[in-house]
Design an enzyme around this catalytic site. Structure first.
Site, PDB file in Angstrom:
ATOM      1  N   ARG A   1      -0.391   9.521  -3.263  1.00 53.75           N
ATOM      2  CA  ARG A   1       0.651   9.092  -4.199  1.00 53.75           C
ATOM      3  C   ARG A   1       1.926   9.871  -3.923  1.00 53.75           C
ATOM      4  O   ARG A   1       1.903  10.939  -3.297  1.00 53.75           O
ATOM      5  CB  ARG A   1       0.204   9.317  -5.646  1.00 53.75           C
TER       6      ARG A   1
ATOM      7  N   LYS B   1      -3.646  13.296 -10.109  1.00 48.25           N
ATOM      8  CA  LYS B   1      -3.582  12.412 -11.271  1.00 48.25           C
ATOM      9  C   LYS B   1      -4.925  12.398 -11.987  1.00 48.25           C
ATOM     10  O   LYS B   1      -5.975  12.282 -11.362  1.00 48.25           O
ATOM     11  CB  LYS B   1      -3.214  10.989 -10.825  1.00 48.25           C
TER      12      LYS B   1
ATOM     13  N   HIS C   1       4.994   3.465  -2.886  1.00 45.72           N
ATOM     14  CA  HIS C   1       3.602   3.244  -3.274  1.00 45.72           C
ATOM     15  C   HIS C   1       2.974   2.121  -2.448  1.00 45.72           C
ATOM     16  O   HIS C   1       1.744   2.032  -2.345  1.00 45.72           O
ATOM     17  CB  HIS C   1       3.515   2.907  -4.766  1.00 45.72           C
TER      18      HIS C   1
ATOM     19  N   ARG D   1       0.504   3.326   0.058  1.00 46.84           N
ATOM     20  CA  ARG D   1      -0.844   3.589  -0.460  1.00 46.84           C
ATOM     21  C   ARG D   1      -1.650   2.282  -0.500  1.00 46.84           C
ATOM     22  O   ARG D   1      -2.837   2.271  -0.144  1.00 46.84           O
ATOM     23  CB  ARG D   1      -0.737   4.221  -1.847  1.00 46.84           C
TER      24      ARG D   1
ATOM     25  N   HIS E   1      -9.802   6.903  -7.714  1.00 51.02           N
ATOM     26  CA  HIS E   1      -9.983   5.930  -8.795  1.00 51.02           C
ATOM     27  C   HIS E   1     -11.194   6.300  -9.647  1.00 51.02           C
ATOM     28  O   HIS E   1     -12.280   6.563  -9.116  1.00 51.02           O
ATOM     29  CB  HIS E   1     -10.192   4.515  -8.225  1.00 51.02           C
TER      30      HIS E   1
ATOM     31  N   TYR F   1      -8.344  -4.340  -4.083  1.00 55.58           N
ATOM     32  CA  TYR F   1      -7.756  -4.408  -2.748  1.00 55.58           C
ATOM     33  C   TYR F   1      -8.446  -5.429  -1.860  1.00 55.58           C
ATOM     34  O   TYR F   1      -7.906  -5.809  -0.818  1.00 55.58           O
ATOM     35  CB  TYR F   1      -7.791  -3.022  -2.087  1.00 55.58           C
TER      36      TYR F   1
END
Length: 283
Positions: free
Chosen positions: A133, A158, A223, A226, A249, A258
């Site tokens: 990120r 995160k 982003h 990513r 995640h 994805y």
């Protein structure tokens, strides 16, 4: 600093909120005060509701932005002022599911090739090569790179989670060349005068410039790299649980999104993928 602002900061810091979250919550409380021309602790529920609704009806902000404002004010009034609301301030909103425009291998290569600043070029390669990120690459420290183990240790990323990210041979080679040139001590990417990390906006601007110079018209900020990392790894066969861990995640359903680009996705167990090496094979 006003007492209310300090109380809000104290409540967030004791809960180990990220700096980015703290800044966002303070900004929304300030925006509320600016909109109403009154101190937030004097407002009635109806006035809060009017403000929140105005974000959509008058300012046409996205559902995710409105949700952030609601969570900020809900935390402020609940944890700082100890208030509960007598009415529903914001109706349930359907989150906008936007599928980002996917960068191809050749487009990623063009973005990297036209970026002449060696620091920003290395940062862009990290965003793509490891799926980092924006905040993660800007706050990366020298001690986070474990060359012998070929991993990057992300600390308190995160969600306040630590994770290890594999680094390909090609990317590790570029990192070593970068270190030999700049000899960073604390932060890998630092400001020229003080030993502080480069600001996120600086990298974002550098990415937009590189994308423009590369003649790429697809929408989206850094982003997108990513997203490209995740999709290109799945194209090469990376198993979903492994990609989930690398991306950090919490729910694998976030990772599964994805596969939208890959209707015939098939995993290849135990395979390792060097995306930068694949870029070099592009004509």
């Amino acid at each position: 600093m006003t007492p209310l602002r300090q109380q809000l900061l104290d409540c967030m810091q004791v809960r180990h909120f990220s700096m980015r979250t703290q800044q966002a919550y303070v900004r929304w409380v300030y925006d509320l005060a600016k909109y109403t021309h009154r101190s937030p602790d004097t407002l009635q529920d109806s006035e809060l509701k009017e403000y929140l609704w105005s974000l959509t009806l008058d300012r046409h902000l996205s559902s995710s932005t409105c949700a952030q404002a609601f969570h900020a004010l809900n935390f402020f009034y609940g944890q700082v002022l100890g208030r509960t609301f007598n009415e529903q301030l914001l109706p349930p909103m359907k989150r906008q599911q936007k599928i980002p425009e996917l960068l191809s291998l050749s487009e990623v290569k063009r973005i990297i090739d036209v970026c002449r600043n060696p620091k920003y070029r290395m940062m862009i390669m990290l965003c793509y090569g490891c799926g980092l990120r924006l905040s993660e690459v800007c706050l990366l420290k020298v001690k986070n790179i474990a060359g012998e183990q070929r991993v990057i240790h992300l600390q308190q990323a995160k969600g306040a989670k630590d994770r290890c990210i594999p680094v390909s041979d090609s990317l590790l080679h570029e990192l070593r060349l970068y270190w030999q040139r700049f000899h960073p001590i604390v932060y890998l990417f630092f400001k020229p005068i003080e030993d502080q990390p480069l600001h996120q906006s600086s990298l974002q601007k550098a990415y937009y410039k590189a994308k423009k110079d590369a003649g790429i018209l697809k929408q989206g900020g850094i982003h997108a790299l990513r997203h490209a990392f995740a999709t290109h790894q799945l194209m090469a066969g990376m198993p979903l649980p492994e990609l989930q861990h690398i991306l950090g995640h919490k729910d694998i359903r976030t990772t599964v999104r994805y596969t939208h680009w890959l209707p015939h996705y098939q995993a290849v167990q135990g395979a390792q993928f060097d995306l930068l090496k694949q870029l070099e094979q592009q004509l």
